[in-house]
Scaffold this motif. Structure first.
Motif, PDB file in Angstrom:
ATOM      1  N   GLN A 133       5.033 -15.003  10.107  1.00 18.13           N
ATOM      2  CA  GLN A 133       3.880 -15.180   9.211  1.00 18.13           C
ATOM      3  C   GLN A 133       4.366 -15.318   7.771  1.00 18.13           C
ATOM      4  O   GLN A 133       5.342 -14.678   7.363  1.00 18.13           O
ATOM      5  CB  GLN A 133       2.931 -13.980   9.300  1.00 18.13           C
ATOM      6  CG  GLN A 133       2.304 -13.772  10.662  1.00 18.13           C
ATOM      7  CD  GLN A 133       1.312 -14.870  11.025  1.00 18.13           C
ATOM      8  OE1 GLN A 133       0.876 -15.646  10.170  1.00 18.13           O
ATOM      9  NE2 GLN A 133       0.960 -14.938  12.302  1.00 18.13           N
ATOM     10  N   ARG A 134       3.660 -16.173   7.038  1.00 20.12           N
ATOM     11  CA  ARG A 134       4.011 -16.314   5.622  1.00 20.12           C
ATOM     12  C   ARG A 134       3.642 -15.046   4.846  1.00 20.12           C
ATOM     13  O   ARG A 134       2.718 -14.326   5.207  1.00 20.12           O
ATOM     14  CB  ARG A 134       3.317 -17.538   5.023  1.00 20.12           C
ATOM     15  CG  ARG A 134       3.885 -18.847   5.599  1.00 20.12           C
ATOM     16  CD  ARG A 134       3.385 -20.045   4.823  1.00 20.12           C
ATOM     17  NE  ARG A 134       1.936 -20.207   4.988  1.00 20.12           N
ATOM     18  CZ  ARG A 134       1.187 -20.936   4.165  1.00 20.12           C
ATOM     19  NH1 ARG A 134       1.740 -21.521   3.116  1.00 20.12           N
ATOM     20  NH2 ARG A 134      -0.095 -21.062   4.396  1.00 20.12           N
ATOM     21  N   VAL A 135       4.343 -14.812   3.750  1.00 19.80           N
ATOM     22  CA  VAL A 135       4.288 -13.537   3.029  1.00 19.80           C
ATOM     23  C   VAL A 135       3.175 -13.542   1.989  1.00 19.80           C
ATOM     24  O   VAL A 135       2.927 -14.549   1.309  1.00 19.80           O
ATOM     25  CB  VAL A 135       5.635 -13.246   2.345  1.00 19.80           C
ATOM     26  CG1 VAL A 135       5.602 -11.878   1.655  1.00 19.80           C
ATOM     27  CG2 VAL A 135       6.768 -13.313   3.361  1.00 19.80           C
ATOM     28  N   VAL A 136       2.501 -12.409   1.847  1.00 17.36           N
ATOM     29  CA  VAL A 136       1.532 -12.174   0.778  1.00 17.36           C
ATOM     30  C   VAL A 136       2.244 -11.440  -0.362  1.00 17.36           C
ATOM     31  O   VAL A 136       2.905 -10.424  -0.130  1.00 17.36           O
ATOM     32  CB  VAL A 136       0.342 -11.336   1.291  1.00 17.36           C
ATOM     33  CG1 VAL A 136      -0.550 -10.896   0.131  1.00 17.36           C
ATOM     34  CG2 VAL A 136      -0.456 -12.133   2.313  1.00 17.36           C
ATOM     35  N   ILE A 137       2.105 -11.964  -1.578  1.00 18.25           N
ATOM     36  CA  ILE A 137       2.751 -11.349  -2.749  1.00 18.25           C
ATOM     37  C   ILE A 137       1.673 -10.838  -3.695  1.00 18.25           C
ATOM     38  O   ILE A 137       0.806 -11.599  -4.136  1.00 18.25           O
ATOM     39  CB  ILE A 137       3.654 -12.353  -3.492  1.00 18.25           C
ATOM     40  CG1 ILE A 137       4.732 -12.894  -2.552  1.00 18.25           C
ATOM     41  CG2 ILE A 137       4.290 -11.697  -4.710  1.00 18.25           C
ATOM     42  CD1 ILE A 137       5.603 -13.966  -3.168  1.00 18.25           C
ATOM     43  N   LEU A 138       1.724  -9.561  -3.995  1.00 11.71           N
ATOM     44  CA  LEU A 138       0.771  -8.923  -4.907  1.00 11.71           C
ATOM     45  C   LEU A 138       1.551  -8.311  -6.067  1.00 11.71           C
ATOM     46  O   LEU A 138       2.451  -7.496  -5.844  1.00 11.71           O
ATOM     47  CB  LEU A 138      -0.027  -7.840  -4.172  1.00 11.71           C
ATOM     48  CG  LEU A 138      -0.722  -8.274  -2.875  1.00 11.71           C
ATOM     49  CD1 LEU A 138      -1.340  -7.069  -2.175  1.00 11.71           C
ATOM     50  CD2 LEU A 138      -1.779  -9.335  -3.158  1.00 11.71           C
TER      51      LEU A 138
END
Length: 488
Positions: A108-113
């Motif tokens: 899965q592609r990464v979520v960046i916060l």
């Protein structure tokens, strides 16, 4: 939300970190936290994304601070994800590798916060060289995100300031700024409806209108005015009306900026500015209006379209800021042990009692306490400066004082409405003391001839015309003259 890369600016303690935590829980598919909420039936809980959350919540006043802090944060993420390999020389290189490894491991592609993205720069704004160095480091670090686009699902960046994309996000040019988008105006903060429903049990014993007066009023172009959550939660806990939010941060850098630019708060109230002015902020261009707006000391009180431009009218959001900012600035200006609010109260009491001689003596003593370094050599600016000091003294105690009130023939320097009386005050600057009388007469004639008193006639209250002359050389009040009371 549509799109992949988002940016939101809000003042400190406005719920940004909580919003970031909520997004993290959503993308990690922590379904149990959202049962009963609207999002529950509108989210695909079958997919769990890897999340990289970074928060710049430390002090960053040394050259190595950003790198060391990022290395620590990336270490924790790397370890918790049970990834192999960890030997990289710099934090940007490690982020690049981390995004690749997370994608390869999970599919899965990464979520960046990113929370408080701008703090490493804001911490050192008083040191432009260090601020520029921190900005350049962050520019390179954030640029890694664009270079890893095939591994990134969603990006959300939040902080206080709106640094220009050119200066900080030049590599991340697809970042959508929703800070002034009316659709997201209430994304942080509480509305009146929130207070009356969610917090209804907490309202018992508290004056509902006082809550609104003290803490409501923030606007990012949305119709509902917002409360700062920090104020509301502390009020419900302590059951006491105080400047809770204001007391948690020292705006000394703001005061230094006002000092350098020779701007008084009087000149910023109800000021109309172009949208680009309040959304522009950089180390080399620290605009006063932008600084006050983005840090939460001014808010959008109204807007209108002028040709092809949208302009905003800025003002204090609420009583907390109106009282506290003026009081703190006066304390900052005056190095003595006097209490600014007490000075304002004394001046106010004397004015209400029509003790104009006592008012003049007290004002003269107070003006004498202001350091020489705060003065400007421009004769025209002096009038606004002294009017601004009196304006702030009255604002600090909540007096209804209005500056630059427009008539059909001009603008009055100051109008004070208090105790069933109207005081119209005009300031004049003179180069030498022997011109004092002429200046006082000119000021009174200006009030009369320009009809400054006419708009207050329907109040059926005594109206006093007051001329104040200040000396350029003496840097203080020379004399005042009061026109016999006008009874409508």
């Amino acid at each position: 939300m549509r799109g992949d890369h988002w940016f939101l600016s809000r003042p400190r303690r406005f719920g940004k970190s909580l919003l970031v935590s909520t997004l993290k829980a959503l993308f990690e598919s922590r379904e149990e936290l959202f049962e009963g909420l609207d999002i529950y039936k509108n989210w695909d809980w079958s997919v769990k994304y890897p999340v990289v959350r970074l928060s710049f919540d430390r002090k960053y006043d040394q050259p190595e601070d950003i790198e060391l802090n990022l290395q620590t944060q990336l270490d924790v993420i790397h370890r918790n994800a049970r990834l192999e390999g960890n030997a990289y020389l710099s934090a940007p290189e490690r982020l690049l590798d981390l995004l690749d490894r997370l994608y390869c491991k999970t599919g899965q592609r990464v979520v960046i916060l990113v929370d408080e993205y701008d703090k490493p720069i804001l911490d050192v704004l008083s040191d432009p060289d260090r601020a520029r160095a921190n900005r350049e480091y962050l520019r390179g670090f954030y640029g890694i995100i664009k270079g890893s686009a095939e591994h990134v699902r969603f990006v959300f960046v939040t902080g206080v300031s709106m640094f220009s994309k050119v200066s900080l996000f030049s590599g991340l040019n697809n970042l959508k700024d929703i800070s002034l988008d009316p659709r997201y105006a209430t994304i942080c903060g509480y509305t009146d409806t929130d207070i009356d429903t969610v917090f209804a049990p907490e309202l018992k014993g508290l004056d509902r209108e006082a809550i609104r007066t003290w803490y409501n009023g923030y606007s990012w172009r949305g119709k509902p005015r917002l409360y700062n959550p920090f104020d509301v939660l502390l009020l419900f806990d302590e059951r006491e009306f105080r400047p809770h939010w204001f007391e948690t941060g020292s705006p000394d850098f703001l005061f230094e900026t006002l000092k350098k630019t020779s701007v008084s708060l009087k000149e910023l109230e109800n000021r109309t500015v172009d949208r680009s002015l309040i959304s522009k902020f950089d180390v080399e261009n620290i605009n006063t209006e932008a600084l006050l707006f983005q840090t939460g000391y001014l808010t959008i009180a109204g807007e209108e379209q002028k040709g092809h431009k949208t302009v905003y009218r800025l003002n204090y959001p609420n009583l907390e800021i109106k009282l506290s900012l003026n009081d703190e600035l006066l304390a900052y200006l005056n190095p003595t042990n006097c209490v600014p609010s007490e000075e304002g109260e004394t001046l106010h009491t004397l004015l209400q009692a029509n003790d104009f001689e006592g008012f003049a003596q007290t004002l003269k003593a107070y003006l004498a306490s202001i350091p020489y370094q705060w003065h400007n050599n421009d004769l025209t600016h002096y009038e606004a400066w002294y009017a601004g000091l009196l304006h702030m003294a009255f604002r600090a105690i909540g007096v209804d004082v209005r500056s630059e009130e427009a008539s059909s023939r001009g603008r009055s320097d100051m109008v004070v409405l208090t105790g069933g009386q109207v005081f119209i005050i005009e300031f004049k600057m003179v180069e030498t003391a022997n011109k004092t009388e002429a200046a006082l007469e000119t000021a009174l004639a200006q009030i009369r001839n320009r009809g400054y008193a006419e708009k207050y006639m329907d109040r059926k209250e005594p109206i006093h015309l007051i001329a104040i002359a200040c000396g350029r050389d003496t840097r203080n009040l020379l004399d005042i003259r009061v026109e016999p009371t006008v009874f409508p």
